[in-house]
Every structure is written in C-alpha cells, then in structure tokens.
Enzyme design. Structure first.
Site, PDB file in Angstrom:
ATOM      1  N   TYR A  16      24.852  10.872  23.544  1.00 50.00           N
ATOM      2  CA  TYR A  16      23.905  10.902  24.661  1.00 50.00           C
ATOM      3  C   TYR A  16      24.594  11.342  25.954  1.00 50.00           C
ATOM      4  CZ  TYR A  16      20.601   9.120  28.171  1.00 50.00           C
ATOM      5  OH  TYR A  16      19.743   9.002  29.229  1.00 50.00           O
TER       6      TYR A  16
ATOM      7  N   SER B 158      21.350  11.891  34.036  1.00 52.15           N
ATOM      8  CA  SER B 158      21.619  10.463  33.879  1.00 52.15           C
ATOM      9  C   SER B 158      22.893  10.095  34.612  1.00 52.15           C
ATOM     10  CB  SER B 158      21.759  10.111  32.396  1.00 52.15           C
ATOM     11  OG  SER B 158      22.236   8.787  32.219  1.00 52.15           O
TER      12      SER B 158
END
Length: 679
Positions: free
Chosen positions: A569, A556
C-alpha cells in the site's frame, strides 16, 4: 398559512399544463387567477390577481412563486400608460400594485393577465401554437384552423401594450376562447380554472391536429445522401471525441457546461436538405432565442468526414459565427443597450451526430437543447403548412438586449466557486470519494461519480441531485477501456472535464514476508496504474479543450511515512505522490495543475477500512477496531479525528480558485503527524 381555493386551483392547473412539453416549454408561459380577498387594513373586500412570477416554471410552481397584486391598481395603470415607446417603465409600476409582501416579482406578462376581462388566463408556448404564429400566412391559417373561436394578434414585444391588445380582442370577440400571438405563442381564458385549462388545451390540440392533417409529409425536404444519422454507438463515440473541441469553442468568452442530445427529431432535421436554410433563420419565440441565441452554429460536413477535418472546420465556422454575432450587435445596439454578452454559440449542430447545447450549469445547458428541439418542432409545423417566418432580427435584438432582461440577469445569485466546472471523481461510491463528490457539487461543479461498484455510484449520483448535477459510471480504474468510457460519459453528459480526483484505492495490510505478489500487483494496479490511466485520459481531454484544469491525487501520509506491515500500500501511494510531481512539471504548459492530498486515519465512512483494512490496522496497533479512529486521533499533534469531509475540504481548497498559482503541492490532512511532515 391556508392556501386559498383560487391559488390551489391555479397551482393544480399550472402543474398539469406544465407537465406536458406539448403545452409549454420549461419556465415558459404563465397562468393567473383573480378573486376577492379581505383587505387586512380596511377589513373590506379587495380584488386580487395571483399570477406566476418572473422566472418561475409552471410544472413546478409553488405558492411562493406567485406574484399577488391588486387589480384596482393594475387597471388604473391604463390611465397613466405613456405609450409603447416608453412601456418598459410599466414593469416598475407593477411593484406598486403588489398586495402585502406580494410574493414573487411580477413578470413582463403581468399586464396580459390583469387587463383581460376573465377570471382565469393562461399564456403558453406550445410548439403547435408557435408553428402557426411563425408561419408566413399565420393569420389566414389561424382563421382556417379555429374559425372565430381563436383570434390572431400580430407580433408585439411582450409588455403592457400586448396586454391591451389581447384585452381588446376579449372585449370585441365574446365567442373567442383565446388568441394566437404572432411570432410568440397563445393565450386562453375562462370563467373558471377548469374552463381556462380546457380552452388552452383546445387551442393546442386543435393546432396539432390541423398541422398533422393539413401538412405535407417532408416539410424539411428530402434526406441528403451522406447526412443520415450514424449508428448509435458510432455517433456517440464521435460526439464524445468532438465534445472537448466544441466546448472549447463555446467557452471562448466564458466557461460553459455542455449537454449532448441525439434524439430522432434532431438527427432527422440535420439529415434534411432544408436544415441549413432554416437554422440560419434562427428561432422565433422570445423564450427560445433567449435560451439558444438567435441562431445555432451548424457544421457543414457529413458525419463521415475525418475528425480532424471536422474540428478544423468547426474552428473556421466559429470564427465566422463570432464575427457575425458581433455585427448583429453592432447593427441594432443603441447607446443605452447592455454590453455585448458574448459571441459564442449556445447550440452547435453536427449532422449525423446530434446537438451540443451550452449553459452556465448542467440544467441550463440541457434546457437550452430542449428549447432548440422546440424550435425544430415549430419549424416543422410552419413548413408543413406554409413557410417558416420568424420575427425580424431587429425585434430579436430588442428582446435579447432588453434592459428588463439585463436586470433579470443582474438579479441572479453570484455563481458558486466551481460553477461551470466538470469533475470526475474515482472511487466516489463511498467514503472519501463520496464526500469529495458532495463537496464539489455543493460548490457548483457537475460531477461524474465513478466506482467499481455501480450501484454505490448510482446511489451517490442520485443523492447529488441527478443528471443535471451528477451522473454515475461503473469503472474499474485498472481497465483502459473503462477509464476511457468514463471520460466519454463526461463528454456526453457535460461537454468535457476540468477537474479529476484520483481517489480510487484498495489496501491489504501485511508484513513483507506475508505480502504476496498478487497483493503487490493488485494495489499497484488500482492506485499507481489506475491513477496513471485516469490522469492520461484527463490530460487528453483537457489539452483538447484548452481551458486548463486540475488533477488531484488522494495519496496518503504513508506516501512519505515508513510504517510497519504495509509495504504494498505505502509503495503504491509513494508512486502516486511522485506522479503528482512528474505531471505537474509536464502539464503546466497547458494550464493543468496537479496537486495531492495526504490523508491519514480516515476511518469513519471509509470503504477501505470497512472492507477489512480497519481490522488489519487495528490488529497491528493492538486496539479494538471500533476504537481505531480515536486511536489515530490521539497519536496526532492536534488530537482530532480526520473525517472524509476534511479531505474533501482540501480538494476544494486546491481547486476552488484561491490557489491558482499552486501546482506540485501535497497537502497533509492528518491532524498533524510529525513523522509525515514534508521536507
């Protein structure tokens, strides 16, 4: 365009015959019909023949798969036929007999249909018919089985002369409804399509009944103690453990996709005393050995042998197999023979476990196995009433290295970039993972679709074309046993694994003080631990195969960008990003490349965003959830929304063959976020 009655009846007959494997094997045999049509040039009548073209399959035949030829020109070829030593040139002559654009390319069997004086002709490869055709006293047995209704035709390579031979039988024996072709199959004919089909089925079913009535109970001999089939769970576990090593052996010349089969017919054959002798004799019907090579590689150890001993012995046998195949080529090759195509086995038999078959894609691998099952059935029938006596090795070579077969191979389309590659994609039931699975299959890969939601995984696998292209496995990537099970499934479905995409993810967006230990543990379990478990299992398989491989992490932008309210996350994604670097450094010596993709703002179609993450992020940024994709796009340099397909494109770029010397790389797919630029 209106379908003619002749072609409609022909297609219906072909579909019925091709739908039953007792009648013919996949893509084996052909059927034809003759009739009058109007010549568009003269306006007069012209006699035409419609026949299954080269490479088609009876069960799925369409009108476009028919070759359409003029009978007057086909029959005129008899007068210019140069003789059996030069008959290959007759195949080229068929092109000058085509009517109009002609439809499909005519096959080598066209003469068989054209020269037989009957409106409808079937040529099929039923196991029962080939059993008689490959029996040592097949001619005598054919007469005993059928009387004068079916005539024996000695072995002759498919071609124009065989068509003349069968036409002569039809002319001389008016009561005959067909013939058994030595070493090959059967041909039947009829005045109507219905009569032709009825005669074909008469030959097939009568032969089946004859073999059952006349045959001995144990044609393969007694069961050998210790060679009985292992219990199902144990044999499939052993097959999965052996698969990467077997695939490595079958891929020495070129990469291959594998398929595993442990049907009772295979296990019984391998448990019997006669299987080494019969396997060494090889297959007989041309369709069989063109798919399976002339003979299989057979492990000569019981299934209880230690796995490392089995692997070592397979390597020894493989070396001998390659030497023997090269010698077979040298014995029979002529100066104008095509080059040796590869000396690895297509069929590998493991007593007590089953059969591995190989090909350049999932369907080809599976079909090769089906053909060897046909061969086992033929051996059983022949041994039940006589002795199995396949055609001579020299004749097998003439067909395997036939210039016409070589030309057919050259006409095949160029392989797609990921052909022969087997991929495992985690979290592929939706969103990015689903898009990646679709792209990989579109580029030629076979894909194991894994997801914690088994129904979603199964739906995606079905979209991708089913088990020849994709299989579904329910996997929680935090569970070691389930991860190992996914790779076992890959080994049994396709022989191993070459490409792994760590895509499974989950996200909860909260500020630090609202992030619970459970939030932290869950996200790290799925993404950090899950990727580790999947990569570790992938490395085990890839190292065993010795074929290199690719591991791709879908990380990500958050792996490098510090944003608010997202510690669990982002930290898990940073863990994944560093795993890429660590594993690239460690696995490179095995030819395994490890790279990453850093997406951002992939809202549309995303399972994570649909599961609550979108609402949370929208709240953080103060925009309506339905506008979140547009919001992310506007904060990028390119002002473009990122879609799952864009991430899939990056995965393909890393694995499709152009970046062969790249490892340890992260590719941003975020439409340009300056704060996430890699430094």
């Amino acid at each position: 365009m209106t379908t003619r009655p002749e072609t409609s009846a022909l297609l219906d007959r072909a579909h019925r015959l091709g739908a039953d494997p007792r009648n013919t094997n996949y893509a084996g045999g052909n059927a034809s019909a003759k009739g009058l049509a109007t010549d568009p040039v003269t306006g007069g009548d012209v006699e035409l023949m419609w026949v299954k073209g080269s490479g088609g399959d009876l069960g799925t035949l369409t009108e476009a798969g028919l070759a359409v030829l003029r009978l007057d020109r086909l029959r005129a070829l008899v007068d210019v036929y140069p003789g059996v030593e030069h008959e290959d040139r007759m195949v080229g002559a068929f092109d000058y007999c085509l009517h109009g654009k002609g439809g499909a390319a005519p096959s080598i069997d066209t003469a068989m249909h054209a020269l037989v004086d009957a409106p409808h002709v079937d040529h099929l490869h039923p196991d029962s018919g080939i059993a008689l055709a490959c029996a040592a006293d097949g001619e005598k047995l054919t007469a005993e089985c059928f009387g004068d209704r079916v005539v024996w035709v000695p072995w002759r390579r498919p071609g124009f002369q065989l068509g003349l031979d069968i036409a002569a039988v039809r002319a001389a024996r008016p009561r005959a409804v067909g013939c058994v072709l030595g070493g090959h199959g059967i041909t039947a004919w009829g005045e109507t399509s219905e009569e032709c089909e009825r005669n074909s089925l008469y030959i097939i079913r009568t032969a089946e009944e004859f073999l059952a009535r006349r045959g001995k109970q144990e044609p393969f001999g007694p069961v050998v103690e210790g060679y009985e089939a292992l219990p199902e769970a144990e044999r499939r576990e052993r097959a999965a453990a052996l698969a990467p090593y077997v695939r490595a052996l079958a891929s020495q010349d070129r990469p291959q996709v594998g398929h595993f089969e442990d049907a009772d017919v295979v296990l019984d054959f391998l448990s019997r005393a006669g299987h080494p002798r019969l396997a060494a004799l090889g297959t007989s019907c041309p369709d069989h050995f063109l798919r399976t090579k002339v003979r299989p590689l057979v492990l000569d150890l019981p299934p209880t042998a230690p796995p490392e001993q089995a692997v070592a012995r397979l390597k020894e046998l493989h070396a001998g197999y390659r030497e023997e195949y090269a010698a077979y080529y040298a014995r029979h090759a002529l100066p104008n023979s095509p080059a040796l195509r590869g000396a690895d086995p297509t069929i590998v038999l493991i007593p007590g476990v089953g059969m591995f078959s190989f090909g350049n894609d999932g369907q080809t691998a599976r079909v090769a196995g089906e053909f060897y099952v046909n061969a086992i059935n033929v051996m059983r029938g022949a041994e039940a009433v006589s002795t199995y006596a396949p055609i001579e090795e020299a004749e097998k070579f003439r067909i395997e290295y036939w210039a016409l077969e070589e030309a057919k191979l050259r006409r095949m389309p160029r392989p797609r970039p990921l052909a022969t590659r087997v991929a495992v994609v985690t979290g592929a039931g939706s969103g990015i993972g689903k898009a990646i699975a679709h792209r990989l299959v579109a580029e030629g890969a076979c894909v194991v679709v894994t997801d914690v939601n088994g129904e979603s995984a199964a739906a995606v696998a079905a979209e991708l074309g089913g088990p020849d292209r994709a299989v579904a496995v329910t996997v929680d990537v935090t569970d070691e046993k389930q991860v190992a099970g996914a790779f076992r499934a890959a080994a049994l479905a396709f022989g191993g694994v070459d490409l792994v995409v760590n895509n499974a993810g989950i996200s909860v967006s909260r500020p630090l003080l609202e992030t619970s230990a459970r939030d932290w543990d869950l996200q790290h379990a799925v993404m950090a631990r899950g990727s580790f478990l999947v990569s570790r299992e992938a490395a085990r398989v890839m190292i065993a195969q010795g074929l290199g491989g690719d591991i791709v992490y879908i990380a990500s932008k958050n792996a490098v960008f510090a944003g608010p309210n997202n510690i669990a996350y982002s930290a898990a994604k940073a863990d994944q990003a560093h795993q890429v670097r660590l594993l690239a450094a460690e696995l490179g010596e095995h030819g395994i490349r490890v790279n990453g993709v850093n997406p951002d703002g992939v809202v549309r179609g995303s399972g994570i965003f649909a599961g609550g993450w979108g609402a949370q992020r929208a709240a953080v940024y103060g925009v309506p959830e339905e506008k979140l994709g547009e919001f992310y796009a506007q904060r990028t340099i390119l002002k473009r929304e990122v879609l799952p397909e864009h991430v899939a494109g990056a995965v393909f770029a890393l694995t499709g063959g152009d970046l062969t010397h790249t490892t340890g790389l992260h590719i941003p797919v975020d439409a340009g976020v300056a704060a996430a630029f890699l430094r």
